[in-house]
Enzyme design. Sequence first.
Site, short mmCIF file in Angstrom:
data_model
loop_
_atom_site.label_atom_id
_atom_site.label_comp_id
_atom_site.label_asym_id
_atom_site.label_seq_id
_atom_site.Cartn_x
_atom_site.Cartn_y
_atom_site.Cartn_z
N GLU A 27 -42.82 10.50 56.25
CA GLU A 27 -42.01 11.39 57.39
C GLU A 27 -41.76 10.71 58.67
OE1 GLU A 27 -44.23 15.75 56.25
OE2 GLU A 27 -44.26 14.80 58.03
N HIS A 80 -44.46 24.95 61.99
CA HIS A 80 -44.66 24.05 61.23
C HIS A 80 -44.61 24.31 59.95
CE1 HIS A 80 -45.98 22.00 64.75
NE2 HIS A 80 -46.81 22.78 65.10
N HIS A 95 -36.74 16.59 61.69
CA HIS A 95 -37.52 16.07 60.93
C HIS A 95 -36.86 15.46 59.62
CE1 HIS A 95 -41.54 16.61 58.54
NE2 HIS A 95 -40.79 16.31 57.72
N LYS A 107 -52.58 16.63 67.25
CA LYS A 107 -52.44 16.63 65.77
C LYS A 107 -53.91 16.58 65.29
CE LYS A 107 -47.84 14.72 65.15
NZ LYS A 107 -46.99 13.73 64.36
N LYS A 109 -54.65 10.41 59.74
CA LYS A 109 -53.26 9.95 60.48
C LYS A 109 -53.61 8.67 61.40
CE LYS A 109 -50.71 14.00 60.64
NZ LYS A 109 -51.46 15.28 60.81
N ARG A 117 -48.04 13.34 47.73
CA ARG A 117 -47.84 14.41 46.61
C ARG A 117 -46.50 14.41 46.22
NH1 ARG A 117 -48.66 17.17 51.51
NH2 ARG A 117 -46.65 18.22 52.04
C1 MV4 Z 1 -43.95 15.27 65.89
C2 MV4 Z 1 -42.83 16.04 66.40
C3 MV4 Z 1 -42.58 15.33 67.76
N1 MV4 Z 1 -43.21 14.43 68.03
N2 MV4 Z 1 -44.53 14.16 66.40
C4 MV4 Z 1 -44.43 18.45 62.56
C5 MV4 Z 1 -45.00 18.53 61.10
C6 MV4 Z 1 -45.68 17.38 60.86
N3 MV4 Z 1 -45.80 16.58 59.68
C7 MV4 Z 1 -45.02 16.43 62.17
N4 MV4 Z 1 -44.44 17.13 63.11
C8 MV4 Z 1 -43.72 16.78 64.16
N5 MV4 Z 1 -44.42 15.91 64.65
C9 MV4 Z 1 -44.36 13.93 67.71
N6 MV4 Z 1 -44.87 12.82 68.25
C10 MV4 Z 1 -42.27 17.09 65.92
C11 MV4 Z 1 -42.99 17.38 64.72
C12 MV4 Z 1 -42.08 18.70 64.32
C13 MV4 Z 1 -42.31 19.84 64.87
C14 MV4 Z 1 -42.95 19.89 66.09
C15 MV4 Z 1 -42.99 21.15 66.69
C16 MV4 Z 1 -42.40 22.19 66.32
C17 MV4 Z 1 -41.82 22.21 65.29
C18 MV4 Z 1 -41.68 20.89 64.48
C19 MV4 Z 1 -40.91 20.86 63.19
C20 MV4 Z 1 -40.76 19.72 62.53
C21 MV4 Z 1 -41.47 18.59 63.01
#
Ligand code: MV4
Length: 660
Positions: A279, A239, A212, A162, A120, A296
Amino acid sequence: METRTFRKILIANRGEIALRVMRSCRAMGIETVAVYSEADAHAPHVRFAGEAVHLGAAPAKESYLRIEKIIDAAERTGADAIHPGYGFLSENAEFAESCAAAGVVFIGPPPTAIQAMGLKSSARRLAAEAGAPVVPGYDGEDQSVETLRAQMIEIGFPVLIKASAGGGGKGMRVVRTKNAVDEAVGSARREAEKAFGDGSLLLEKYVEGARHVEVQILGDAHGNLVHLFERDCSLQRRHQKIVEESPSPAVNGELRRKMGDAAVNIGRAIGYTNAGTVEFILAPSGEFYFIEVNTRLQVEHPVTEMITGLDLVRLQIEIAEGRPLTCAQADLKTEGHAIEARLYAEDPANDFLPSTGKILDLQLPMTEGVRIDAGVECGMEVGIHYDPMLAKLIAHGENRDAAIRKLVYALRQSSIQGLRTNREFLIRLVDHQGFRQGRAHTGFIAERLDELIADDDPRLDRDSLIAVALYLQNQWQTSDGLLSELPPSYRNNPYRDPSIRFQIGSDEVEVSWRQTGSSGYEARVFDSTVTAQVLSCGPDRVRIEIDGVQRSFKVTEVGDELYVHSSLGARVIKRPPRHPVSQASSEQGSANSPMPGKVLKILVEVGQKVTAGDPLIILEAMKMEHTMRAALDGIVEEVLVSDGEVVGPGQLLVKITDTL
Ligand code: MV4
């Protein structure tokens, strides 16, 4: 770049995606090779393929993740190429390299692109260089808790932790206060180490109430790169994506162009080919930020297929064959709206714990404009080794409302008996007024969990209970009065009406009835008396008229559980246990394992005081961490398991005596 024509493709995956890839292969006249684990010897993807090669034992590490065995299978069957599907080895650069070394084409991006996006931290840097907006954060080398804590304070809470090496939410934790840092960093690191063998963490400012939104990209080996618009995947739980749609109700033409441009620029910067997903998170303010690239084909790709009319797997194969894309960005158009819901083997009423068992009945509707990508079939055992997704239902309509209505209808028509599923939860979610209004965001499910799990139609419970009671009564009547067939709770004496006690949800209920004619009954449940007419009763179905409405109730018995499905909805009704539950496992406040799993970490000691909600034990099951918490205030009297121990469902883990 020379062009090749594949004759045979090996699909290095299982379940619905293996079947999905094979369908495109068939349509193109390409032979298919399946690979399978011990647990999947009789799985549908094995039978659907032209040839199949056994890989190893059920755990993915011994089968679907064994690079050398898969390459060997490709060589032995003479496959020209390997499609990795999603999950497993799909984003493994080493696998892509091994394919190339063996002279088999990996259907996906070049290993360099997988590598660059796999971390990342490097993905963030490349995206920023390509001009895409990124969230303020920390991706440094120093991984000490002290540094991470200092960085979090610098970034400002809430912060999102993360896993640098990961994706899909593993190792992800939202941290809201300084006090929560240690536990969050510890568990995120453990989860990341476990899942990716790399515990390094990345910090980002957590954007709250965000959506998202991801952009599908497609690049060929000739320098053509296009985007196939966005998918909105805001409805997630822990997630895990649950519902995805396109177009996003939060994206207008201008924003779509901006996000599409950003995605294409990132793709170009890393020399991306084949299908990929960029994303973003879309803040309530309308700003969007890059978060990661998935190298993918995604689970939710059918949503894009339904609005563009394209076959993404076919395009992936053609790109891997070296053919140029025939569609330019300006040619790409969308039609209508598509929404996908993922049907999982899990129990929303029991904290969404994965549910296992044999699928005894499976009805998935064939409706115009509804696509069903399923990986399971009737009679199949759903175990603990793989992802619990059973099927995807994707509805396409001329607009969002039409698509939602079709999806709800398709879900209501679906019936899965033998294990718990999230079907009812999905119906409430997709039918929720907030979602219908396009107001979903990443916290939507967590905020409305109670509403989404509660039962709203009181007739569902009442009529399902009556149906099951009369169904059982008819079964016993026709089984010639074999007394051993009667459950201990069944009473039939001249002084009382027959009755049975059931458990529905967490309630115990008694249903009693009196026969008033050859097929007429007066049934009592929940203090109400209902006139019912049994119109027909078969081995797995009873048709009953209640309050002037006829309905069929499909009934499937699994041990002490009865799965009931009708137009009112589906319920699992339990007969009272034949054997009293052992003293230990029913102790109030003590923690029992809700499912088969492995003890990862014990967080308490004998004699320790705990408060309701305190974490006691971390369990690993279905590749995820589950924290078992104290149900009430008390003292740890006994810890009955040790680190690494494999535990069964219902097993007592920690005994707590309350301190009242
Ligand atoms: C985030 C975010 C908010 N702020 N990054 C979740 C899946 C992954 N691919 C990226 N995700 C997120 N990244 C920042 N800086 C929100 C998400 C997010 C999420 C976070 C907490 C609970 C549910 C979520 C659902 C979709 C995306």
